[in-house]
Design an enzyme around this catalytic site. Structure first.
Site, PDB file in Angstrom:
ATOM      1  N   ALA A   1       4.476  -5.883  -1.661  1.00 49.05           N
ATOM      2  CA  ALA A   1       3.537  -5.026  -0.927  1.00 49.05           C
ATOM      3  C   ALA A   1       3.514  -5.433   0.543  1.00 49.05           C
ATOM      4  CB  ALA A   1       2.149  -5.135  -1.529  1.00 49.05           C
TER       5      ALA A   1
ATOM      6  N   SER B   1      -0.350   1.912  -8.070  1.00 47.57           N
ATOM      7  CA  SER B   1      -1.299   2.980  -8.407  1.00 47.57           C
ATOM      8  C   SER B   1      -0.617   4.101  -9.197  1.00 47.57           C
ATOM      9  CB  SER B   1      -1.898   3.545  -7.121  1.00 47.57           C
ATOM     10  OG  SER B   1      -0.865   4.098  -6.341  1.00 47.57           O
TER      11      SER B   1
ATOM     12  N   ARG C   1       6.298 -11.761 -13.124  1.00 52.32           N
ATOM     13  CA  ARG C   1       6.252 -10.967 -14.362  1.00 52.32           C
ATOM     14  C   ARG C   1       7.434  -9.996 -14.439  1.00 52.32           C
ATOM     15  NH1 ARG C   1       0.448  -8.245 -15.788  1.00 52.32           N
ATOM     16  NH2 ARG C   1       1.357  -6.344 -14.974  1.00 52.32           N
TER      17      ARG C   1
ATOM     18  N   SER D   1      -4.957 -11.337 -20.065  1.00 50.36           N
ATOM     19  CA  SER D   1      -3.585 -11.570 -19.605  1.00 50.36           C
ATOM     20  C   SER D   1      -3.023 -12.882 -20.138  1.00 50.36           C
ATOM     21  CB  SER D   1      -3.548 -11.603 -18.077  1.00 50.36           C
ATOM     22  OG  SER D   1      -4.073 -10.393 -17.581  1.00 50.36           O
TER      23      SER D   1
ATOM     24  N   GLU E   1     -10.959   4.233 -10.087  1.00 44.67           N
ATOM     25  CA  GLU E   1     -10.917   2.766 -10.061  1.00 44.67           C
ATOM     26  C   GLU E   1     -11.757   2.289  -8.884  1.00 44.67           C
ATOM     27  OE1 GLU E   1      -6.593   1.971  -9.813  1.00 44.67           O
ATOM     28  OE2 GLU E   1      -7.033   0.197 -10.991  1.00 44.67           O
TER      29      GLU E   1
ATOM     30  N   GLU F   1       3.605  -0.062 -14.532  1.00 44.46           N
ATOM     31  CA  GLU F   1       2.304  -0.704 -14.763  1.00 44.46           C
ATOM     32  C   GLU F   1       1.351  -0.097 -13.740  1.00 44.46           C
ATOM     33  OE1 GLU F   1       1.545  -2.709 -17.147  1.00 44.46           O
ATOM     34  OE2 GLU F   1       3.487  -3.378 -17.878  1.00 44.46           O
TER      35      GLU F   1
ATOM     36  N   TRP G   1      -0.269  -5.598  -3.997  1.00 44.91           N
ATOM     37  CA  TRP G   1      -0.776  -6.707  -3.176  1.00 44.91           C
ATOM     38  C   TRP G   1      -1.775  -7.596  -3.917  1.00 44.91           C
ATOM     39  CZ3 TRP G   1      -5.940  -6.146  -3.333  1.00 44.91           C
ATOM     40  CH2 TRP G   1      -6.442  -4.861  -3.500  1.00 44.91           C
ATOM     41  N   ASN G   2      -2.302  -7.152  -5.056  1.00 43.39           N
ATOM     42  CA  ASN G   2      -3.483  -7.856  -5.590  1.00 43.39           C
ATOM     43  C   ASN G   2      -3.182  -9.157  -6.323  1.00 43.39           C
ATOM     44  OD1 ASN G   2      -2.400  -6.366  -7.683  1.00 43.39           O
ATOM     45  ND2 ASN G   2      -4.365  -5.664  -8.480  1.00 43.39           N
TER      46      ASN G   2
ATOM     47  N   CYS H   1      -6.184  -4.421 -11.854  1.00 47.54           N
ATOM     48  CA  CYS H   1      -6.010  -3.231 -12.700  1.00 47.54           C
ATOM     49  C   CYS H   1      -6.773  -3.414 -14.004  1.00 47.54           C
ATOM     50  CB  CYS H   1      -4.533  -3.000 -12.985  1.00 47.54           C
ATOM     51  SG  CYS H   1      -3.751  -4.458 -13.672  1.00 47.54           S
TER      52      CYS H   1
ATOM     53  N   LYS I   1      10.739  -5.452  -3.666  1.00 46.38           N
ATOM     54  CA  LYS I   1       9.978  -4.973  -2.509  1.00 46.38           C
ATOM     55  C   LYS I   1       8.514  -5.352  -2.716  1.00 46.38           C
ATOM     56  CE  LYS I   1       7.599  -1.544  -1.407  1.00 46.38           C
ATOM     57  NZ  LYS I   1       6.619  -2.363  -0.666  1.00 46.38           N
TER      58      LYS I   1
HETATM   59  P1  NAP Z   1       0.162   1.230  -4.409  1.00 46.25           P
HETATM   60  O1  NAP Z   1      -0.381   1.778  -3.161  1.00 46.25           O
HETATM   61  O2  NAP Z   1       0.628   2.171  -5.452  1.00 46.25           O
HETATM   62  O3  NAP Z   1       1.363   0.278  -3.958  1.00 46.25           O
HETATM   63  C1  NAP Z   1       2.077  -0.498  -4.879  1.00 46.25           C
HETATM   64  C2  NAP Z   1       3.441  -0.786  -4.322  1.00 46.25           C
HETATM   65  O4  NAP Z   1       4.150   0.445  -4.185  1.00 46.25           O
HETATM   66  C3  NAP Z   1       3.437  -1.409  -2.930  1.00 46.25           C
HETATM   67  O5  NAP Z   1       4.513  -2.303  -2.832  1.00 46.25           O
HETATM   68  C4  NAP Z   1       3.654  -0.211  -2.036  1.00 46.25           C
HETATM   69  O6  NAP Z   1       4.214  -0.514  -0.790  1.00 46.25           O
HETATM   70  C5  NAP Z   1       4.627   0.579  -2.862  1.00 46.25           C
HETATM   71  N1  NAP Z   1       4.704   1.994  -2.509  1.00 46.25           N
HETATM   72  C6  NAP Z   1       3.741   2.802  -2.029  1.00 46.25           C
HETATM   73  N2  NAP Z   1       4.232   4.049  -1.846  1.00 46.25           N
HETATM   74  C7  NAP Z   1       5.528   4.025  -2.226  1.00 46.25           C
HETATM   75  C8  NAP Z   1       6.572   4.990  -2.282  1.00 46.25           C
HETATM   76  N3  NAP Z   1       6.386   6.259  -1.901  1.00 46.25           N
HETATM   77  N4  NAP Z   1       7.780   4.605  -2.738  1.00 46.25           N
HETATM   78  C9  NAP Z   1       7.998   3.333  -3.132  1.00 46.25           C
HETATM   79  N5  NAP Z   1       7.042   2.365  -3.106  1.00 46.25           N
HETATM   80  C10 NAP Z   1       5.827   2.711  -2.660  1.00 46.25           C
HETATM   81  O7  NAP Z   1      -0.856   0.260  -5.125  1.00 46.25           O
HETATM   82  P2  NAP Z   1      -1.629  -0.962  -4.501  1.00 46.25           P
HETATM   83  O8  NAP Z   1      -2.769  -0.428  -3.716  1.00 46.25           O
HETATM   84  O9  NAP Z   1      -0.697  -1.915  -3.815  1.00 46.25           O
HETATM   85  O10 NAP Z   1      -2.132  -1.716  -5.806  1.00 46.25           O
HETATM   86  C11 NAP Z   1      -3.275  -1.360  -6.458  1.00 46.25           C
HETATM   87  C12 NAP Z   1      -2.956  -0.500  -7.661  1.00 46.25           C
HETATM   88  O11 NAP Z   1      -2.055  -1.211  -8.513  1.00 46.25           O
HETATM   89  C13 NAP Z   1      -4.171  -0.213  -8.504  1.00 46.25           C
HETATM   90  O12 NAP Z   1      -4.150   1.119  -8.937  1.00 46.25           O
HETATM   91  C14 NAP Z   1      -4.006  -1.160  -9.682  1.00 46.25           C
HETATM   92  O13 NAP Z   1      -4.675  -0.743 -10.846  1.00 46.25           O
HETATM   93  C15 NAP Z   1      -2.538  -1.173  -9.849  1.00 46.25           C
HETATM   94  N6  NAP Z   1      -2.102  -2.384 -10.569  1.00 46.25           N
HETATM   95  C16 NAP Z   1      -1.654  -2.218 -11.845  1.00 46.25           C
HETATM   96  C17 NAP Z   1      -1.283  -3.334 -12.570  1.00 46.25           C
HETATM   97  C18 NAP Z   1      -0.796  -3.185 -13.976  1.00 46.25           C
HETATM   98  O14 NAP Z   1      -0.203  -4.129 -14.461  1.00 46.25           O
HETATM   99  N7  NAP Z   1      -1.006  -2.075 -14.644  1.00 46.25           N
HETATM  100  C19 NAP Z   1      -1.350  -4.595 -11.986  1.00 46.25           C
HETATM  101  C20 NAP Z   1      -1.805  -4.716 -10.679  1.00 46.25           C
HETATM  102  C21 NAP Z   1      -2.180  -3.581  -9.974  1.00 46.25           C
HETATM  103  P3  NAP Z   1       3.243  -0.721   0.486  1.00 46.25           P
HETATM  104  O15 NAP Z   1       2.519  -1.958   0.229  1.00 46.25           O
HETATM  105  O16 NAP Z   1       4.158  -0.819   1.638  1.00 46.25           O
HETATM  106  O17 NAP Z   1       2.364   0.483   0.554  1.00 46.25           O
END
Ligand code: NAP
Length: 513
Positions: free
Chosen positions: A202, A255, A185, A467, A407, A276, A176-177, A310, A200
């Site tokens: 967020a 995450s 990307r 970035s 984090e 990522e 979502w961020n 992130c 899919k």
């Molecule tokens: P998240 O809870 O892991 O969710 C990310 C995505 O995965 C969302 O679309 C979420 O859907 C989906 N998801 C959650 N559980 C799932 C499952 N069991 N099966 C399939 N998809 C699933 O992370 P977030 O809170 O949205 O984002 C923050 C995290 O992203 C932080 O840890 C951040 O560091 C990381 N991030 C990393 C990067 C990078 O490039 N390394 C960039 C940006 C963010 P829902 O929204 O429906 O839960």
């Protein structure tokens, strides 16, 4: 008020109303699922609300895809697979380029929509349109440069012809961020390579992806090449797709815990994956640093996206000779930051995404303070409509504090001091994550030592922003697998194949011809 609270940042904020321009923009956003080039309702007709985190008000109700809708989307991606893979690269490039041009024309719409659904200040949302758009332009240029090679084997007895082909239908899961940039990307390199996709977004910020998908159709993306399925059932919708042998690629940003689960599921079909994941970036300031530059870098690396990146600097490690001066200058700047809805003039700090994010930031601050950290400014939630946390500076953070391990994902700048370079590098590497690090030093040799010794995929050397669409973004350790952007970004969506032939000159007859 708890004993961690300070009064230098306001503790309440007034309500704001949705404007006419905001309502007009929301009326343009598709509210269905995009499957096979058509917008439709969910199979069971269900919808879910998307909320403005600055006000708590519902922006739109959108279709809530079921697992059957997910399979329908994969059916469409699979049906479109072969035609898109054989579409001339120049044609694929031009579709992406048209999408880039349309995005520039509509940059204000996309910026405002991101601010509404995610909360980031409008100036930053405009920056994300620029950054996110660059992936469309970069990969439109890369689409026509998918090369190969032709070579003689060392024995001279044969020739190897190496070619690259699109890997096949890809499932793209975004966080979502950064609602636009995390989508472009992935979508841009996939389309450039000749892959069809199911996206899919967020649950918290799907609107930008829906508006962007509409733009892609207008840019000439054929039916079935891009399918979008927002849902509140991320797990149940994803599992059958990941288990389906027609899917050939999973690209996930989110995450680390969810990434681990998806990797385990992907192992079943030995799916190509790009991950990522989370970060815990160290930000090192050495005694020889240009402190003005370091302060600017710190503000960018910490407070961009209200700390919800992130790449956000999580642990500030500052040499003891300059730690107090650095803290003093940073605190003065943070005290002057205005907190509010991202649409308001001059706002630097928007809301956090939801109540849980506010509670987490406050839990980490409270834990650090209980262990001996000093609050220089902020240190408390901001009451009122929306989910805000005051921008915070902590000094004297003690080893063992939870925020050194987790984090923070909020506007909290936490400083520890160090004595030697070795101590700083050991502390920087003392984490399971390895996405990005930042270092400020005027000594070029030290800069090179850091390049060699920091266990991260990226390093901001005297800069707080790393970035760029032309660079291979990604992490090591538990921050992920693979790279997005640069030449590496398209390779994530390509398979390599070689064809071996005998030496064409092996017979005298052949040589004579
Ligand atoms: P998240 O809870 O892991 O969710 C990310 C995505 O995965 C969302 O679309 C979420 O859907 C989906 N998801 C959650 N559980 C799932 C499952 N069991 N099966 C399939 N998809 C699933 O992370 P977030 O809170 O949205 O984002 C923050 C995290 O992203 C932080 O840890 C951040 O560091 C990381 N991030 C990393 C990067 C990078 O490039 N390394 C960039 C940006 C963010 P829902 O929204 O429906 O839960």
């Amino acid at each position: 008020m708890t004993d961690t609270q300070q009064t230098t940042q306001p503790t309440t904020r007034p309500a704001t109303q949705q404007s006419e321009a905001e309502r007009a923009l929301l009326a343009k956003v598709p509210t269905g699922l995009l499957v096979d080039g058509t917008w439709s309702q969910a199979a069971d007709g269900a919808t879910f609300p998307v909320v403005d985190p600055a006000t708590g008000e519902t922006l739109l109700e959108i279709a809530d895809a079921t697992p059957e809708d997910g399979v329908r989307a994969l059916d469409a991606a699979d049906a479109a697979r072969s035609a898109w893979a054989t579409t001339p690269p120049r044609q694929r490039a031009e579709v992406l380029r048209r999408a880039f041009d349309l995005l520039q024309e509509r940059r204000e719409d996309f910026a405002l929509l991101m601010t509404l659904e995610m909360g980031k200040p409008l100036a930053e949302a405009r920056g994300e349109v620029t950054y996110g758009g660059e992936f469309l332009r970069w990969f439109s240029e890369e689409a026509v440069r998918i090369g190969g090679s032709y070579g003689t084997n060392p024995e001279g007895s044969g020739r190897a012809i190496v070619t690259h082909k699109p890997v096949g239908p890809a499932y793209l899961i975004t966080p979502w961020n950064f609602p636009l940039a995390m989508a472009t990307r992935k979508i841009a390199p996939a389309l450039a390579a000749g892959c069809t996709v199911v996206v899919k977004p967020a649950e918290l910020t799907p609107l930008t992806t829906l508006l962007f998908a509409d733009l892609l159709l207008e840019a000439g993306v054929p039916a079935g090449v891009v399918n979008v399925v927002p849902t509140t059932h991320a797990g149940p919708l994803s599992e059958p797709l990941i288990a389906d042998p027609r899917l050939r690629k999973l690209s996930f940003t989110g995450s680390t815990p969810v990434g681990r689960t998806l990797l385990a599921q992907a192992a079943q079909n030995v799916l190509r994956t790009s991950m990522e994941l989370g970060g815990n970036a160290p930000f090192l300031v050495f005694a020889d640093a240009d402190l003005d530059l370091a302060v600017e870098g710190a503000l960018a690396a910490k407070f961009r996206n209200t700390g919800q990146a992130c790449t956000a600097a999580n642990r500030f490690l500052v040499h003891e000779d300059v730690a107090e001066e650095f803290a003093r200058r940073v605190t003065a700047r943070v005290e002057a930051m205005s907190v509010g809805r991202g649409t308001e003039d001059g706002v630097a700090i928007g809301p956090l995404i939801d109540d849980r994010a506010v509670a987490k930031a406050h839990r980490l601050v409270t834990d650090a303070v209980e262990r001996g950290a000093v609050v220089r400014t902020g240190g408390h939630p901001v009451e009122g409509p929306g989910t805000f946390y005051a921008p915070t500076v902590l000094t004297d953070v003690q080893p063992g504090s939870d925020l050194l391990r987790d984090e923070i994902f909020g506007p909290v700048l936490a400083i520890r001091s160090f004595r030697t370079e070795g101590e700083a590098i050991a502390a920087a590497n003392d984490t399971e994550y390895g996405l990005v690090g930042y270092a400020f030093t005027e000594d070029p040799a030290r800069g090179q030592r850091l390049m060699e010794r920091l266990e991260t995929g990226m390093l901001g050397l005297n800069t707080g922003v790393v970035s760029n669409a032309s660079a291979p973004f990604g992490g090591v350790k538990q921050s992920g697998l693979g790279r997005e952007g640069g030449g590496e970004g398209i390779a994530e969506y390509l398979e390599t194949m070689y064809t071996l032939t005998p030496d064409p000159f092996r017979s005298t007859e052949g040589a004579a011809r």
